[in-house]
Design an enzyme around this catalytic site. Structure first.
Site, PDB file in Angstrom:
ATOM      1  N   GLU A  40      -1.808  -2.127  23.498  1.00 20.02           N
ATOM      2  CA  GLU A  40      -2.894  -2.325  24.072  1.00 20.02           C
ATOM      3  C   GLU A  40      -3.951  -1.081  23.971  1.00 20.02           C
ATOM      4  OE1 GLU A  40      -4.716  -3.894  28.484  1.00 20.02           O
ATOM      5  OE2 GLU A  40      -2.809  -2.813  28.423  1.00 20.02           O
ATOM      6  N   LYS A 114      -7.607 -10.635  26.627  1.00 16.59           N
ATOM      7  CA  LYS A 114      -6.803 -10.783  27.760  1.00 16.59           C
ATOM      8  C   LYS A 114      -7.398 -11.629  28.735  1.00 16.59           C
ATOM      9  CE  LYS A 114      -4.849  -7.245  30.636  1.00 16.59           C
ATOM     10  NZ  LYS A 114      -4.818  -5.633  30.722  1.00 16.59           N
ATOM     11  N   CYS A 155      -0.367  -7.106  28.365  1.00 19.73           N
ATOM     12  CA  CYS A 155      -0.116  -6.407  29.333  1.00 19.73           C
ATOM     13  C   CYS A 155       0.210  -7.064  30.768  1.00 19.73           C
ATOM     14  CB  CYS A 155      -1.129  -5.358  29.660  1.00 19.73           C
ATOM     15  SG  CYS A 155      -0.601  -3.787  30.687  1.00 19.73           S
TER      16      CYS A 155
END
Length: 276
Positions: A40, A114, A155
Site C-alpha cells: 500500500e 480502497k 489493507c
C-alpha cells in the site's frame, strides 16, 4: 509460479521512493519472479494532507505508475502496485488510494480504489482518519490473469469478510492485500485476519507490507508493522518477511486452491438467510 513481495520502508518523498522501489523490483526480476507485488502507498507514506497535496499527482501524471509500468514491460512480468496515493478531480478534492494490476506488456489490467477507510482511535496517542484525506471506492474488482483470477483489496479491507466472499464467488483464487498496517493492530490481528480470509475462501492471500519508521519532511513520523505474508489456501503461512525491507520470494501452486476447496467446500455450502 515464482512470486516476489517487496517489503518497503518509504518516506514522504515519491521521487526518492521510486529509486528504491525500482532497485528492489530489479532484484525480484533477477531472482526469477513472474509476479511481483508492492505494498500500500508505494509512492508516499505521509499523514500530512498539505504535504500530500504538494507531492502527489493525478494518475495520468504519476511518475511512479509510469516508471513501474515501464519496468514490468521491460521484464515481461505481472506486477501488482499495491496502491498509490493519487489526486482526484471533481468532488471534494480528497485523494484516491488506488491499486493497479499491470500486465507483462505494461498495460493497466485493473484498478481498485480502497473501499473501507481506516478511521480508528487505537489508543490515547495513535489515531487515524483516512477518510479525511481519501475518497473511498465503491466497487469490488476481480482481474483476469493466465494463472488465475485476482481479487483486489487494500489493507483495512481485510477486516470485512463479505468483500472477500464476493470476490471468491466471482472466481477469485488469489486475494491481494497490500498494506501499511499499524504495529499495534498488526501484532494483535495481522496473521489471524490474513489466515482467516485464506481459509474462508480457499484462496491464496498475498500481502506485501510497509515496515518500520517512515521518514518525513513534515516531521510527522509513522510506524508500520511489516511481516509481508503469503498464506496458502489451507491457511498455512508459507512466507513471513519479518520486519526488514527487501525482496521476499515464494512459490505459488494454484492446485492448492482446488485441494483446499475440495476438503472444505464452504463456498459451495453457503446458504442465504434472513438477517435478524
Amino acid at each position: 509460479m515464482k512470486i516476489a513481495l517487496l517489503q518497503l520502508n518509504v518516506s514522504d518523498d515519491p521521487a526518492a521512493n521510486l529509486v528504491k522501489t525500482r532497485a528492489l523490483l530489479g532484484e525480484a526480476v533477477a531472482g526469477g519472479a513472474e509476479f511481483v507485488l508492492t505494498p500500500e502507498v508505494t509512492n508516499c507514506v505521509s499523514t500530512s494532507r498539505s504535504h500530500q497535496q504538494s507531492v502527489l499527482a493525478y494518475e495520468e501524471d504519476d511518475a511512479t505508475l509510469a516508471a513501474l509500468r515501464e519496468e514490468a514491460a521491460k521484464a515481461g512480468i505481472w506486477l501488482l502496485i499495491g496502491s498509490l496515493g493519487l489526486k482526484t478531480r471533481g468532488g471534494d478534492g480528497r485523494f484516491a488510494n488506488r491499486s493497479f494490476l499491470i500486465s507483462p506488456q505494461g498495460e493497466i489490467v485493473a484498478r481498485y480504489d480502497k473501499i473501507h477507510m481506516f478511521d480508528v482511535d487505537i489508543n490515547e496517542t495513535e489515531s487515524y482518519r483516512e477518510s479525511a484525506g481519501y475518497r473511498p471506492g465503491d466497487k469490488a474488482v476481480v482481474a483476469e490473469t493466465p494463472f488465475g483470477k485476482i481479487g483486489m483489496s487494500i489493507c483495512y479491507d481485510m477486516r470485512f469478510p463479505a468483500l472477500y466472499q464476493a470476490l471468491a464467488e466471482a472466481g477469485a483464487r488469489i486475494l491481494t492485500m497490500p498494506a501499511a498496517f499499524s504495529p499495534v493492530t498488526g501484532a494483535a490481528h495481522w496473521h489471524s485476519l490474513l489466515r482467516a480470509r485464506a481459509i474462508e475462501n480457499g484462496c491464496y492471500v498475498l500481502a506485501p507490507a510497509q515496515t518500520g519508521t517512515h521518514a518525513s519532511a513534515a516531521h510527522i513520523t509513522r510506524d508500520t508493522y511489516g511481516h509481508s505474508l503469503v498464506v496458502a489456501p489451507w491457511g498455512e503461512v508459507v512466507l513471513d518477511a519479518g520486519t526488514a525491507p527487501g525482496v521476499y520470494f515464494c512459490d505459488m501452486d494454484m492446485e492448492e486452491c482446488d485441494k483446499a476447496r475440495a476438503k472444505v467446500p464452504s463456498l459451495a455450502n453457503r446458504r442465504p438467510f434472513a438477517a435478524p
